[in-house]
Design a protein around this motif. Structure first.
Motif, short mmCIF file in Angstrom:
data_model
loop_
_atom_site.label_atom_id
_atom_site.label_comp_id
_atom_site.label_asym_id
_atom_site.label_seq_id
_atom_site.Cartn_x
_atom_site.Cartn_y
_atom_site.Cartn_z
N SER A 44 0.83 -1.21 0.00
CA SER A 44 0.00 0.00 0.00
C SER A 44 0.86 1.26 0.00
O SER A 44 0.63 2.19 -0.78
N THR B 186 3.99 1.52 -0.97
CA THR B 186 4.72 1.60 -2.24
C THR B 186 3.83 2.14 -3.35
O THR B 186 4.24 3.01 -4.13
N ASN B 187 2.61 1.64 -3.43
CA ASN B 187 1.70 2.12 -4.47
C ASN B 187 1.33 3.58 -4.27
O ASN B 187 1.18 4.32 -5.25
N PHE B 188 1.21 4.01 -3.03
CA PHE B 188 0.89 5.42 -2.79
C PHE B 188 2.05 6.32 -3.21
O PHE B 188 1.84 7.39 -3.79
N CYS C 211 1.92 6.53 -6.88
CA CYS C 211 0.81 7.42 -7.27
C CYS C 211 1.26 8.87 -7.21
O CYS C 211 0.99 9.66 -8.13
N HIS D 298 -2.68 3.11 -9.19
CA HIS D 298 -1.82 3.06 -8.00
C HIS D 298 -2.57 3.48 -6.74
O HIS D 298 -2.43 2.85 -5.68
N SER E 66 -3.46 1.10 -3.61
CA SER E 66 -3.00 1.48 -2.28
C SER E 66 -4.14 1.40 -1.27
O SER E 66 -3.98 0.86 -0.17
#
Length: 576
Positions: free
Chosen positions: A19, A21-23, A26, A61, A65
Motif C-alpha cells: 500500500s 509503495t503504491n501510494f 501514485c 496506484h 494502495s
C-alpha cells in the motif's frame, strides 16, 4: 492459534508495504503527469501472439494502495475475530486471492485479462459468502453468484464484439468505438457494471451477501467487489460519454440510491443497514459518473472505501461482544461499555453523512454542488436530496438504537474494548475517515473548481442533513416508546422495508418465471429435438454408415453377392 496470528501479521505487513509503495508511485505519477503501459509477450507463433498488458497510472496506484491498506487491516482484525474458527488458513487464502483478483482487475487495460479478475472476484465471493456452510449462506451465495453471472456473460459478449476493432486492449480504441455499431458494446459494459455494483434490478444480492463473515464484509463492501463495476465504467467513460446507456444508468442509479436509503430506515439487522448504506453510495457514484465526472466518482469511491471499512469493522466488534446478535433492538447503551469502538463508529457515520470536514464531506458536497450546476429535472433533484436526508436519518437511527437506547441483552455478558487485535486496525482507517478527504482532494484536484451558487443552494445540503438527522432521531424515539405504529400502514412498511420486493423477485419470482421456462426449453430442445437431430443423431448416423462402409471394404464374397442380388431385384422391378 499463535501460528495463525503470525500468518495474519505477516500478510498484513506485506500488504501494508504494498500500500505504501503504491501510494508513493501514485504521487510520482501525479507529479510527473505520466503513466506506464507494460506489454509482455507470453507466446508467439508465426503471426499469432498472446500479450499480457498492464496499465500503471495514478488512478490504478491510488486504488491499489487503498485496497491493500484496507485488506491489511482486515486481515489483522481477522486474526482475533476468526480465532475460534477451525479453518483460519482457508479463510486467509480466500481473502488474499480475493485481493489478488481485484488488483488484477485494476491494472488490466485488456478485456480478456479483466475477465480473469472479474470472474476471480465472483468465484471467491461465492466461496466467502457460503463460508459458514448453512442453508442461509448457501441461498445467499447462490443469489450472489447467479446475479453476477449476468455481468460475466456481458463481459464475454463484449470480448466478442471487440473483434471489430482488432484488439482487446480497449484503452486505445475508446474514441474509435463511439460509432453507432458499438451501441451494443456500450450497453453490455454498463450492464456488467450494474450487476457487479448491484444497481436495480440486481440489488438484492448485496444485502444477502452479509451472510459472509464480518471481516469479509468490511473488505467486499468497501473497496473490492462492489466497486469493481464503478471502476470498470471509470475506465470506459470516454466511450460512454453522452451515450443513451449512460442516461439510462443515471436514472437507475438515482432510483437505487433512494430505494436503498429508504429500505435502511426499516431494517433492523446491523450488517444489512450498513450494506444498504453501501448500495446507496454506489448509486451516488454511478450517478455522478453518468454525468461524465469520472474523477469525482473515483474520489468518492476512495473516501467511501475508508470510512465504510471502518464502519463494518466497528459493527463486527459490536456483534462479536454481544453474543453474535445482529438485531439492533437487542443492543443499546453500548457507548458506556465500548467507548473507543463507539467513537470510531460515530465518526464513520458522520463521515458517511457528509459532516464538515470529514472524508465524506469533500466528495459528497462537491457531488451535490455539481448536481446543482447541471440541467437536472425536478424528479432527479428530489431523489438526490431525499437520498441525502435518508442517509443521515438511518445513520442517526443506528446510533440511537446501538449506543443510546436501553440495554436489551438477555443475560450478562462481558462487553469491553480490551482486544487490541480488533481495535488497533481501526485506528489507521479512523485516520483515513478524518483526513483522507482533504488530502486526496488536494492530490486529485490541484486546481480548484469555480462553483458559484447562492447562499441557499450552498447550504441546502447542510439543512437537508440536519433535517434528516432530526427526523431519524424523533421517529425512532417514538418507535421505541410507542411500539407497533408500523402496523397502521403495514403494507407500505413491508414494501419499503423489503427493497421494493426485489429479493422476492430475484429468487422465487425468477425461479417460477424465467428459470422454469428455461427448464422446459432444456427438456424440449437440449434433451429433445436438438439432441435427436444434433449431437446424438449425427453420431448415430455416422456410426451406422461407417459400419456399412467397413462391411463393404471387408472383401467378403457374400457381401458382393448380396449387393448383386439387390441390384438385380431393383433392375427387374424397374423393368416390370
Amino acid at each position: 492459534m499463535f501460528k495463525s496470528v503470525y500468518v495474519y501479521k505477516y500478510s498484513m505487513i506485506f500488504l501494508l508495504m504494498g500500500s505504501l509503495t503504491n501510494f508513493a508511485m501514485c504521487l510520482n505519477c501525479l507529479y510527473l503527469g505520466s503513466s506506464v503501459y507494460v506489454e509482455w509477450e507470453i507466446v508467439s507463433l508465426n503471426t499469432w501472439s498472446i500479450f499480457m498488458t498492464l496499465i500503471l497510472d495514478w488512478m490504478s496506484h491510488l486504488f491499489m494502495s487503498a485496497v491493500m491498506l484496507i485488506s491489511s487491516m482486515v486481515l489483522f482484525y481477522s486474526g482475533s475475530y476468526m480465532s475460534q474458527d477451525s479453518s483460519q488458513d482457508r479463510f486467509m487464502f480466500l481473502v488474499l486471492f480475493f485481493v489478488l483478483s481485484m488488483i488484477f482487475l485494476i491494472i488490466s487495460p485488456n478485456l480478456v485479462s479483466i475477465l480473469l479478475g472479474w470472474d476471480g472476484l465472483g468465484l471467491v465471493s461465492y466461496c466467502l459468502v457460503i463460508y459458514y456452510q448453512n442453508e442461509k449462506s448457501n441461498n445467499a451465495g447462490m443469489l450472489t453468484a447467479l446475479s453476477n453471472r449476468v455481468g460475466d456473460v456481458a463481459i464475454l459478449l463484449s470480448i466478442f464484439l471487440m473483434f471489430e476493432v482488432g484488439s482487446w486492449s480497449y484503452i486505445f480504441y475508446l474514441d474509435m468505438m463511439k460509432s453507432m455499431e458499438m451501441v451494443v458494446l456500450q450497453s453490455l459494459v454498463v450492464l456488467a457494471a450494474m450487476t457487479k455494483s448491484a444497481q436495480i434490478p440486481f440489488s438484492s444480492w448485496l444485502p444477502a451477501a452479509m451472510a459472509a463473515p464480518t471481516p469479509v464484509s468490511a473488505l467486499v463492501h468497501s473497496s473490492t467487489l462492489v466497486t469493481a463495476g464503478v471502476y470498470l465504467l471509470i475506465r470506459f467513460s470516454p466511450l460512454l460519454e453522452s451515450s443513451t446507456a449512460f442516461k439510462v444508468l443515471f436514472l437507475i442509479s438515482s432510483t437505487t440510491m433512494f430505494m436503498s436509503g429508504l429500505g435502511a430506515n426499516f431494517e433492523y439487522d446491523l450488517k444489512k443497514i450498513i450494506a444498504l448504506s453501501t448500495l446507496s453510495q454506489l448509486g451516488v457514484m454511478m450517478s455522478i459518473l453518468s454525468m461524465g465526472l469520472k474523477d469525482l466518482a473515483f474520489f468518492h469511491l476512495i473516501t467511501h472505501a475508508l470510512f465504510k471499512a471502518l464502519l463494518f469493522m466497528c459493527a463486527g466488534a459490536l456483534i462479536h461482544v454481544v453474543k453474535e446478535y445482529q438485531d439492533i433492538r437487542l443492543m443499546g447503551n453500548l457507548v458506556y461499555f465500548m467507548p473507543l469502538t463507539g467513537s470510531y463508529m460515530s465518526v464513520a457515520n458522520l463521515a458517511l453523512c457528509g459532516t464538515p470536514f470529514l472524508a465524506g464531506f469533500y466528495s459528497k458536497d462537491m457531488i451535490l454542488e455539481m448536481m446543482f450546476m447541471s440541467d437536472l429535472n425536478k424528479i432527479i433533484f428530489l431523489l438526490f436530496f431525499l437520498g441525502t436526508g435518508l442517509t443521515v436519518c438511518y445513520s442517526f437511527r443506528l446510533v440511537y438504537y446501538v449506543f443510546t437506547g436501553q440495554m436489551n441483552l438477555s443475560a450478562f455478558h462481558n462487553i469491553e474494548d480490551s482486544d487490541l487485535m480488533i481495535t488497533n486496525p481501526m485506528t489507521p482507517l479512523f485516520t483515513g475517515a478524518v483526513f483522507s478527504g482533504a488530502f486526496i482532494s488536494w492530490l486529485i484536484f490541484p486546481y480548484p473548481y469555480m462553483i458559484c451558487m447562492s447562499f441557499y443552494f450552498k447550504t441546502l445540503a447542510l439543512w437537508v442533513s440536519v433535517a434528516g438527522g432530526l427526523l431519524g432521531y424523533y421517529l425512532n424515539m417514538v418507535s421505541m416508546n410507542y411500539p407497533l405504529k408500523s402496523l397502521d400502514n403495514y403494507s407500505l412498511v413491508v414494501f419499503m422495508g423489503s427493497m421494493w420486493f426485489m429479493p422476492y423477485l430475484s429468487t422465487k419470482g425468477l425461479s417460477s418465471g424465467v428459470l422454469s421456462y428455461s427448464q422446459k426449453m432444456k427438456i424440449l430442445l437440449d434433451k429433445g429435438w436438438s439432441e435427436f437431430y444434433g449431437g446424438q443423431g449425427i453420431y448415430h448416423f455416422v456410426f451406422t454408415q461407417s459400419n456399412f462402409l467397413e462391411m463393404l471394404q471387408s472383401n467378403v464374397i457374400k457381401v458382393f453377392m448380396m449387393l448383386f442380388m439387390i441390384f438385380l431385384l431393383m433392375s427387374l422391378t424397374m423393368l416390370l
